[in-house]
Design an enzyme around this catalytic site. Structure first.
Site, short mmCIF file in Angstrom:
data_model
loop_
_atom_site.label_atom_id
_atom_site.label_comp_id
_atom_site.label_asym_id
_atom_site.label_seq_id
_atom_site.Cartn_x
_atom_site.Cartn_y
_atom_site.Cartn_z
N SER A 130 0.84 -1.19 0.00
CA SER A 130 0.00 0.00 0.00
C SER A 130 0.88 1.25 0.00
O SER A 130 1.65 1.46 -0.94
CB SER A 130 -0.97 -0.04 1.18
OG SER A 130 -2.00 0.90 1.03
N GLU A 194 -9.54 -6.07 -5.69
CA GLU A 194 -9.34 -4.62 -5.60
C GLU A 194 -10.00 -3.92 -6.79
O GLU A 194 -9.37 -3.20 -7.55
CB GLU A 194 -7.85 -4.29 -5.52
CG GLU A 194 -7.19 -4.81 -4.25
CD GLU A 194 -5.80 -4.28 -4.04
OE1 GLU A 194 -5.65 -3.18 -3.49
OE2 GLU A 194 -4.84 -4.97 -4.44
N HIS A 244 -7.49 -5.64 -0.69
CA HIS A 244 -6.30 -4.80 -0.49
C HIS A 244 -5.49 -5.23 0.73
O HIS A 244 -4.26 -5.30 0.66
CB HIS A 244 -6.74 -3.33 -0.33
CG HIS A 244 -5.60 -2.37 -0.25
ND1 HIS A 244 -4.82 -2.05 -1.34
CD2 HIS A 244 -5.12 -1.64 0.79
CE1 HIS A 244 -3.89 -1.17 -0.97
NE2 HIS A 244 -4.05 -0.91 0.32
#
Length: 263
Positions: A130, A194, A244
């Site tokens: 991320s 995602e 995610h």
């Protein structure tokens, strides 16, 4: 450890490699978000070290870099440390501190590892998820010789109106038509869930649509591979059934395998 240059304090974990060093030295896996990810990465390395000799990969040093707190994530510190600065602008207390952390890695942690262990300088892998994945890309595009392998999971390419893609533009322009002094492997992983279609709520779908995690990572991989530079490869893969947050574990498995690959 408190960095005398920036004044920032980071928490550092170390998983010592098991067994003798390979002839070229131990590979090193540097793991961002150490509070959340180090324990898993270290266990994966221990599992590998316990495998039978014929199928045992090279013993790996795992170093986690995190924050001086007990929570898995501290959002304010992550944003401060993992986001790149605006071009020509100084970092602020809220964001843009990626270069300060890179300096700390280059000036403090990497020299310490080289002094303390027999490590392989050509098998240094930086792993992040991320915002951490964004940091990995920033490191590649601004300091491609600091590490040799880069593992970015669901990188936040969207940050700052996709600022890191402009950094990629400068990276390509700087190294086009010239002898390239680096040899870098980039591993990109994203979760198959995602997407806006897989989102559980309309609010989450709107976030997925705006951030385009899969599309941005895939487009970046295609662009880098289209350069056909022998000194740079990009491996992109979608991890089915993972969102995610869930992709982090699979990405760590892949990052460790990347770190252990022979030269």
């Amino acid at each position: 450890l408190t960095d005398p240059a920036s004044g920032h304090t980071w928490r550092v974990w170390v998983q010592r490699p098991s067994g003798p060093a390979p002839a070229t030295g131990h590979p090193v896996l540097w793991v961002l978000d150490g509070n959340a990810a180090f324990a898993l990465a270290a266990q994966l390395a221990r599992n590998d070290a316990a495998r039978p000799t014929p199928v045992r990969p090279d013993s790996t040093l795992v170093v986690g870099i995190g924050h001086p707190a007990d929570a898995p994530y501290t959002p304010a510190w992550r944003q401060r440390d993992y986001t790149p600065p605006e071009p020509g602008q100084a970092a602020t207390p809220e964001s843009g501190g990626a270069d300060a952390l890179l300096d700390f890695l280059a000036r403090v942690l990497q020299p310490w590892a080289a002094r303390t262990f027999a490590i392989d300088p050509q098998r240094q892998t930086l792993s992040g998820h991320s915002f951490g994945g964004l940091f990995v890309l920033h490191a590649l595009f601004t300091r491609p010789m600091l590490f040799s392998r880069y593992a970015a999971a669901s990188p936040s390419i969207w940050w700052g109106q996709a600022q890191v893609l402009r950094s990629a533009d400068r990276f390509v322009a700087r190294h086009s038509g010239a002898e390239r002094p680096f040899n870098a492997r980039l591993q990109l992983r994203v979760g198959g869930l995602e997407t806006a279609e897989a989102a559980a709520t309309p609010e989450r779908a709107a976030v997925q649509t705006e951030r385009r995690i899969i599309d941005n990572a895939q487009t970046l991989a295609h662009r880098l591979n289209a350069l056909r530079w022998p000194e740079l490869t990009a491996d992109f893969a979608i991890c089915p059934g993972l969102d995610h947050g869930g992709v982090m574990a699979q990405a760590l498995i892949d990052a460790l395998a990347l770190a252990q690959r022979p030269r």
